[in-house]
Design a protein around this motif. Structure first.
Motif, mmCIF file in Angstrom:
data_model
loop_
_atom_site.group_PDB
_atom_site.id
_atom_site.type_symbol
_atom_site.label_atom_id
_atom_site.label_comp_id
_atom_site.label_asym_id
_atom_site.label_seq_id
_atom_site.Cartn_x
_atom_site.Cartn_y
_atom_site.Cartn_z
ATOM 1 N N THR A 27 0.795 -1.216 0.009
ATOM 2 C CA THR A 27 -0.180 -0.154 -0.237
ATOM 3 C C THR A 27 0.766 1.163 0.197
ATOM 4 O OG1 THR A 27 -1.380 -1.104 1.827
ATOM 5 C CG2 THR A 27 -1.779 1.296 1.029
ATOM 6 N N HIS A 28 1.889 1.188 0.571
ATOM 7 C CA HIS A 28 3.043 2.629 0.761
ATOM 8 C C HIS A 28 3.451 2.440 -0.034
ATOM 9 C CE1 HIS A 28 5.469 5.409 2.407
ATOM 10 N NE2 HIS A 28 6.698 4.566 2.264
ATOM 11 N N ILE A 33 4.022 5.764 -5.160
ATOM 12 C CA ILE A 33 4.314 5.511 -6.701
ATOM 13 C C ILE A 33 3.242 6.323 -7.265
ATOM 14 C CG2 ILE A 33 4.725 4.831 -9.101
ATOM 15 C CD1 ILE A 33 6.039 2.308 -7.156
ATOM 16 N N SER A 34 2.456 6.705 -6.671
ATOM 17 C CA SER A 34 0.761 7.574 -7.102
ATOM 18 C C SER A 34 0.890 8.787 -7.221
ATOM 19 C CB SER A 34 -0.513 6.407 -6.813
ATOM 20 O OG SER A 34 -0.754 5.245 -7.093
ATOM 21 N N LEU A 40 4.589 14.678 -11.476
ATOM 22 C CA LEU A 40 5.622 14.725 -12.819
ATOM 23 C C LEU A 40 4.160 14.855 -13.949
ATOM 24 C CD1 LEU A 40 7.466 11.141 -12.978
ATOM 25 C CD2 LEU A 40 8.164 13.485 -12.935
ATOM 26 N N GLU A 41 3.187 14.823 -13.508
ATOM 27 C CA GLU A 41 2.217 15.335 -14.890
ATOM 28 C C GLU A 41 1.634 16.777 -14.146
ATOM 29 O OE1 GLU A 41 -0.912 12.263 -13.236
ATOM 30 O OE2 GLU A 41 -0.535 10.947 -15.412
ATOM 31 N N ASN A 75 2.828 -4.176 -13.766
ATOM 32 C CA ASN A 75 3.007 -5.845 -13.367
ATOM 33 C C ASN A 75 3.372 -5.823 -11.623
ATOM 34 O OD1 ASN A 75 4.315 -5.358 -15.922
ATOM 35 N ND2 ASN A 75 5.735 -4.610 -15.461
ATOM 36 N N TRP A 76 3.102 -5.348 -10.680
ATOM 37 C CA TRP A 76 2.685 -6.038 -9.721
ATOM 38 C C TRP A 76 1.228 -5.844 -9.250
ATOM 39 C CZ3 TRP A 76 6.809 -8.268 -6.440
ATOM 40 C CH2 TRP A 76 7.475 -8.186 -6.931
ATOM 41 N N ASN A 77 0.746 -5.442 -9.891
ATOM 42 C CA ASN A 77 -0.728 -5.975 -9.613
ATOM 43 C C ASN A 77 -1.134 -4.624 -8.383
ATOM 44 O OD1 ASN A 77 -1.663 -7.442 -11.107
ATOM 45 N ND2 ASN A 77 -0.837 -8.861 -9.916
ATOM 46 N N LEU A 78 -0.465 -3.467 -8.839
ATOM 47 C CA LEU A 78 -0.484 -2.540 -7.256
ATOM 48 C C LEU A 78 -1.951 -1.280 -7.601
ATOM 49 C CD1 LEU A 78 2.632 -1.405 -5.966
ATOM 50 C CD2 LEU A 78 0.954 -3.722 -4.955
#
Length: 78
Positions: A27-28, A33-34, A40-41, A75-78
């Protein structure tokens, strides 16, 4: 000598693994990353409003970073 006996005693005991920490780490990482992708956006939007000589290169670099971060999440299903 006291340190040696303490560390030796610690290795003799079975190690307990707390599985609930795994989900909290996932979760962290996902949140972190989000947040990075959102930043960045926002940088890209700011750069599009400026007229600097290397704006296109910076935008392209940020877009690649976003793609990689989103790919990692997929890839990590996050």
């Amino acid at each position: 000598m006291d340190k040696y006996t303490r560390s030796q005693a610690m290795t003799d005991q079975p190690r307990t693994v707390k599985l609930d920490h795994h989900d909290s780490v996932r979760t962290h990482v996902c949140q972190q990353i989000s947040t990075e992708v959102e930043r960045l956006e926002r940088r890209i939007e700011t750069l599009r409003l400026t007229n600097a000589p290397h704006t296109a290169i910076m935008i392209s670099t940020y877009e690649r970073m976003i793609d990689r971060k989103k790919g990692f999440l997929r890839n990590w299903n996050l």
